[in-house]
Design a protein around this motif. Structure first.
Motif, PDB file in Angstrom:
ATOM      1  N   TRP A 174       0.755   5.586   0.122  1.00  0.00           N
ATOM      2  CA  TRP A 174      -0.059   6.777   0.344  1.00  0.00           C
ATOM      3  C   TRP A 174       0.861   7.941   0.688  1.00  0.00           C
ATOM      4  O   TRP A 174       2.024   7.743   1.032  1.00  0.00           O
ATOM      5  CB  TRP A 174      -1.106   6.550   1.441  1.00  0.00           C
ATOM      6  N   ILE A 210       0.854  -1.184   0.000  1.00  0.00           N
ATOM      7  CA  ILE A 210       0.000   0.000   0.000  1.00  0.00           C
ATOM      8  C   ILE A 210       0.895   1.240   0.000  1.00  0.00           C
ATOM      9  O   ILE A 210       1.857   1.330   0.760  1.00  0.00           O
ATOM     10  CB  ILE A 210      -0.906   0.014   1.249  1.00  0.00           C
ATOM     11  N   GLU A 251     -10.416   8.171  -0.951  1.00  0.00           N
ATOM     12  CA  GLU A 251      -9.226   8.249  -0.093  1.00  0.00           C
ATOM     13  C   GLU A 251      -9.077   9.665   0.436  1.00  0.00           C
ATOM     14  O   GLU A 251      -8.957  10.608  -0.344  1.00  0.00           O
ATOM     15  CB  GLU A 251      -7.967   7.868  -0.868  1.00  0.00           C
ATOM     16  N   VAL A 273     -13.216   3.830   9.189  1.00  0.00           N
ATOM     17  CA  VAL A 273     -13.302   3.947   7.731  1.00  0.00           C
ATOM     18  C   VAL A 273     -14.741   4.196   7.286  1.00  0.00           C
ATOM     19  O   VAL A 273     -15.010   5.060   6.438  1.00  0.00           O
ATOM     20  CB  VAL A 273     -12.723   2.680   7.070  1.00  0.00           C
ATOM     21  N   TYR A 327      -4.019  12.684   4.275  1.00  0.00           N
ATOM     22  CA  TYR A 327      -3.564  12.347   5.615  1.00  0.00           C
ATOM     23  C   TYR A 327      -2.499  13.320   6.099  1.00  0.00           C
ATOM     24  O   TYR A 327      -1.616  13.729   5.344  1.00  0.00           O
ATOM     25  CB  TYR A 327      -2.986  10.923   5.652  1.00  0.00           C
ATOM     26  N   THR A 346      -2.823   3.106   8.664  1.00  0.00           N
ATOM     27  CA  THR A 346      -3.304   3.575   7.373  1.00  0.00           C
ATOM     28  C   THR A 346      -3.366   2.482   6.309  1.00  0.00           C
ATOM     29  O   THR A 346      -4.319   2.457   5.513  1.00  0.00           O
ATOM     30  CB  THR A 346      -2.462   4.764   6.887  1.00  0.00           C
ATOM     31  N   PRO A 347      -2.397   1.540   6.217  1.00  0.00           N
ATOM     32  CA  PRO A 347      -2.513   0.502   5.184  1.00  0.00           C
ATOM     33  C   PRO A 347      -3.797  -0.321   5.287  1.00  0.00           C
ATOM     34  O   PRO A 347      -4.446  -0.595   4.276  1.00  0.00           O
ATOM     35  CB  PRO A 347      -1.272  -0.362   5.420  1.00  0.00           C
ATOM     36  N   GLN A 385     -10.903   1.064   2.386  1.00  0.00           N
ATOM     37  CA  GLN A 385     -11.480   2.106   1.534  1.00  0.00           C
ATOM     38  C   GLN A 385     -11.600   1.621   0.088  1.00  0.00           C
ATOM     39  O   GLN A 385     -12.629   1.843  -0.573  1.00  0.00           O
ATOM     40  CB  GLN A 385     -10.628   3.372   1.615  1.00  0.00           C
ATOM     41  N   VAL A 386     -10.583   0.949  -0.411  1.00  0.00           N
ATOM     42  CA  VAL A 386     -10.621   0.440  -1.779  1.00  0.00           C
ATOM     43  C   VAL A 386     -11.694  -0.627  -1.911  1.00  0.00           C
ATOM     44  O   VAL A 386     -12.500  -0.619  -2.853  1.00  0.00           O
ATOM     45  CB  VAL A 386      -9.239  -0.105  -2.188  1.00  0.00           C
ATOM     46  N   GLN A 397      -6.575   0.679   6.596  1.00  0.00           N
ATOM     47  CA  GLN A 397      -7.691   1.564   6.279  1.00  0.00           C
ATOM     48  C   GLN A 397      -7.764   1.838   4.780  1.00  0.00           C
ATOM     49  O   GLN A 397      -8.861   1.924   4.211  1.00  0.00           O
ATOM     50  CB  GLN A 397      -7.575   2.852   7.097  1.00  0.00           C
ATOM     51  N   ARG A 398      -6.614   1.940   4.111  1.00  0.00           N
ATOM     52  CA  ARG A 398      -6.628   2.091   2.663  1.00  0.00           C
ATOM     53  C   ARG A 398      -7.180   0.820   1.997  1.00  0.00           C
ATOM     54  O   ARG A 398      -7.924   0.912   1.017  1.00  0.00           O
ATOM     55  CB  ARG A 398      -5.213   2.384   2.141  1.00  0.00           C
ATOM     56  N   GLN A 399      -6.825  -0.345   2.500  1.00  0.00           N
ATOM     57  CA  GLN A 399      -7.397  -1.581   1.976  1.00  0.00           C
ATOM     58  C   GLN A 399      -8.918  -1.554   2.067  1.00  0.00           C
ATOM     59  O   GLN A 399      -9.624  -1.906   1.115  1.00  0.00           O
ATOM     60  CB  GLN A 399      -6.877  -2.783   2.767  1.00  0.00           C
TER      61      GLN A 399
END
Length: 299
Positions: free
Chosen positions: A145, A143, A214, A179, A217, A200-201, A207-208, A203-205
């Motif tokens: 960001w 990930i 996104e 999220v 941050y 964050t990784p 979100q996707v 949470q990015r997973q």
């Protein structure tokens, strides 16, 4: 031409105790970033773990924010009202094969650095209660960001393990709840402490997977004691004082902790004057990109 989204920020404390100086720095940083951008600043009470949240602490926190002049837009949201939204998100993840039930106990895998994924293909012990975990080994990895202070970040979430989304006691876990709520509230900018950067990784997973936008941050340096200990409720950091002179002094020191270099005479100014100055002069570029910041001395 697509118009940029209006800035929507938030402060989301857990009501496990009153706010302390470290909390004030996080709240102030998120508030100033929102106000300087001409945006809204929301407050969300993250009370998904009732055993950790003494009754009345949420009211104490809201009163503390008002005492420091940190007034929010829109109605305060409480996570304890959000069960249906979290369940819908979990169902979506399960349908995609990204979330799975897990019967393992921490004692069973304590010899491993992270949970080894034993239940990814089926329950290890169907007779036991289950938690729900996020599969960290699927999707685009690593990930990447961008953090507005610490620059580009890259981390493979599998090195962090399959995080819990719903606990065995049926309580929701932080990663999923934050999220879902950020997306529903239209949060464009997440401003929070450095201790949450490595969340964050996951949470990015999420979100996707959930087709959420996104946010930008900004992770703020943590305030620590001269011994290097993080100010936190777990470390029994003292609650913010509410006497007017002390409030002015604490607000001034919080501006110092955020590297905003307030003029000395501002320490005696009313809260509204300090905040007006701080919004006008807010600069992320002045923040030093270090993970920690020693507690400023009293002026």
């Amino acid at each position: 031409m697509t118009q940029p989204l209006r800035y929507q920020g938030r402060f989301a404390p857990t009501p496990s105790g009153p706010l302390h100086f470290g909390s004030l720095v996080a709240a102030l940083g998120s508030y100033l970033d929102a106000r300087a951008a001409g945006g809204d600043w929301l407050v969300r009470i993250e009370d998904i773990d009732p055993p950790r949240c003494p009754p009345g602490t949420d009211s104490t926190i809201l009163h503390q924010l008002e005492t420091f002049g940190l007034h929010w837009d829109e109605t305060v949201r409480w996570q304890h009202d959000r069960h249906a939204a979290y369940q819908q998100a979990l169902d979506t993840l399960a349908d995609q094969g990204l979330a799975y039930p897990c019967s393992c106990s921490r004692k069973q895998w304590q010899a491993y650095p992270v949970y080894p994924g034993w239940c990814r293909t089926g329950l290890s012990d169907p007779a036991q209660p289950v938690a729900w975990r996020l599969r960290s080994d699927l999707g685009k990895r690593p990930i990447q960001w961008h953090d507005r202070l610490f620059g580009w970040q890259q981390l493979d979430p599998e090195t962090l393990g399959d995080v819990i989304l719903k606990r065995k006691d049926a309580l929701w876990a932080y990663q999923l709840a934050v999220v879902v709520d950020d997306a529903e509230q239209g949060i464009t900018d997440v401003v929070r402490g450095f201790d949450l950067l490595d969340n964050t990784p996951w949470q990015r997973q999420l979100q996707v997977a959930l087709a959420f936008p996104e946010p930008r941050y900004l992770h703020l340096p943590l305030v620590v004691t001269s011994q290097g200990q993080k100010l936190s409720k777990q470390n029994l950091a003292p609650a913010l004082a509410d006497e007017p002179h002390a409030v002015r002094q604490q607000l001034f020191r919080a501006l110092q902790a955020l590297d905003q270099a307030p003029p000395d005479d501002l320490s005696q100014a009313p809260v509204t004057t300090q905040l007006d100055w701080a919004v006008t002069h807010w600069s992320v570029e002045q923040l030093s990109p270090s993970a920690q910041r020693e507690l400023p001395q009293e002026p």
